[in-house]
Design a protein around this motif. Structure first.
Motif, PDB file in Angstrom:
ATOM      1  N   PRO A   1      29.363   6.090   1.215  1.00  0.00           N
ATOM      2  CA  PRO A   1      28.757   7.415   1.361  1.00  0.00           C
ATOM      3  C   PRO A   1      29.400   8.249   2.464  1.00  0.00           C
ATOM      4  CG  PRO A   1      27.213   5.653   1.961  1.00  0.00           C
ATOM      5  CD  PRO A   1      28.404   4.990   1.392  1.00  0.00           C
TER       6      PRO A   1
ATOM      7  N   ASP B   1      26.924   5.236  -6.263  1.00  0.00           N
ATOM      8  CA  ASP B   1      26.432   4.376  -5.201  1.00  0.00           C
ATOM      9  C   ASP B   1      27.416   3.294  -4.803  1.00  0.00           C
ATOM     10  OD1 ASP B   1      24.114   5.068  -3.983  1.00  0.00           O
ATOM     11  OD2 ASP B   1      23.216   3.136  -4.414  1.00  0.00           O
TER      12      ASP B   1
ATOM     13  N   ARG C   1      23.476  12.379  -5.091  1.00  0.00           N
ATOM     14  CA  ARG C   1      23.677  10.944  -5.247  1.00  0.00           C
ATOM     15  C   ARG C   1      23.215  10.501  -6.623  1.00  0.00           C
ATOM     16  NH1 ARG C   1      24.515   8.530  -0.082  1.00  0.00           N
ATOM     17  NH2 ARG C   1      24.478  10.214   1.448  1.00  0.00           N
TER      18      ARG C   1
END
Lengths: 260, 260
Positions: A41, A37, A54
């Motif tokens: 992205p 994270d 993810r």
């Protein structure tokens, strides 16, 4: 059974142009991308073939457990797939690369490591300073304020080295950190905070150690940010009032609140 | 008169694939490339439009004087040209970026900084270790053994931090350096030397601090190399006997003796 492989890939501070060419090549060939994270992205656009998973903190949720991430990597690699594990910044600086590497070695899975740009270097680029200007110091220490045992780093030992200090994960404990450093360093020691370094949302504060905790917080700076302390950082004061011709960002906006 | 601009560009440890995409874009647009001798000269293939000027040490010759390099950059930038100053490794770690930035700011010339991979990180990738494995340490110190005043760094202060030590420019004084560190750290502290890290000519030694000076020298390792010391480096000992699936190099050979 063909064993695949795992690439531990450093995603850099956020600007996709700060990825290495080697990283872009690995992503282009990836079958599976495990996305931290703390990475931009938007990086998945470079991995058109890959299934993207993810992992890491999302919103207020807990982190994906480390053991689960390690099992996931191994499972896909043992199917013969090329798994790219994307980590924010430089994979070999903080994060948990050490644990992931050990687990993968134990499982006999080949690992390739692709270096990247850590946010401390992106912060220095933003400030327009060398971390080791030789008139001021002869080195730089990268340190996390977050110890595994929840203790504090030995700030006086760190100060005694005379190196520039680049502190990661320090914003949530900035007051205590500054109090400790003030007992070892002059109050007028130059200090800076760069939040979301190397992203379009970058913000920064520049001043002195005695004002660091109060002024950086008042200026609204918080995690994720790097704190830089030492005379070499003071070089930025000579040109910070001018429109700073520094560190262009050429990327699409992304959720920079998550970039380290 | 149009003022051009200067890009201070980090060339990384040698493998051209370890350049950032941003660096490749800057080189493609360069009018003038000032090439540090510590950078892979093959990098000029990425700057087809540019006039290339080599600066820095050549063979046994003296360095191009710093003041001359600074004047050269300014002269071309003031002609309205885009000057790319290529520095080996990460421009903001060692080298003389601090002095060059100050000179360019005084002259009012815009400077863009492009980060890169320092050889210490490439060395860690080669060894397959995190520099900050959290079971061993909470930070890493990058230090040059070569002080401006020809003195020694305070090795005991550095050892007292408990951080991994990554020492640049230490091979010519490795005996003295090890003697000093031995008085502050256990003899069995893991240590490694990686020469020409991140190039096809890479060589490395892995052992303990008490054997470092003798064994690394006996193994024929010399400058340019990085020395890595600390428990986090010891993680490499668990897999260094196996064929190490680490850090692929995908580049043409080059005169790696000159790569830092």
């Amino acid at each position: 059974m063909t064993t695949g492989k795992i690439t531990l890939l450093s995603a850099g501070p956020g600007d996709l142009d700060l990825l290495t060419i080697k990283a872009a090549k690995a992503l282009a060939l990836a079958d599976i991308v495990l996305l931290d994270d703390l990475a931009n992205p938007g990086i998945v656009s470079l991995a058109p073939r890959a299934r993207v998973i993810r992992v890491g903190k999302r919103g207020g949720c807990k982190s994906t457990p480390q053991a689960f991430i390690e099992r996931l990597m191994q499972r896909y690699a043992l199917k013969g797939l090329h798994v790219v594990r994307v980590k924010g910044g430089e994979a070999l600086l903080f994060g948990r690369a050490g644990e992931e590497l050990a687990a993968l070695r134990r499982a006999g899975i080949p690992v390739d490591i692709v270096n990247g740009i850590s946010s401390g270097f992106a912060a220095a680029a933003s400030l327009g300073v060398s971390l080791t200007h030789r008139e001021h110091c002869q080195g730089v220490t990268f340190i996390t304020a977050h110890k595994q045992d929840h203790g504090e780093p030995d700030w006086s030992a760190l100060a005694a080295t005379g190196t520039t200090l680049v502190i990661y994960m320090g914003m949530t404990r900035i007051e205590r950190l500054c109090t400790s450093l003030m007992s070892a360093l002059p109050a007028c020691t130059p200090a800076a905070v760069v939040q979301w370094a190397g992203t379009q949302a970058e913000r920064r504060w520049l001043g002195t150690l005695d004002r660091l905790a109060i002024d950086a917080t008042d200026a609204g700076l918080g995690s994720p940010a790097v704190i830089l302390i030492g005379p070499a950082i003071g070089e930025a004061m000579q040109w910070v009032a001018q429109p700073a011709p520094i560190h262009q960002i050429n990327q699409e906006p992304f959720d920079a609140q998550r970039a380290a």
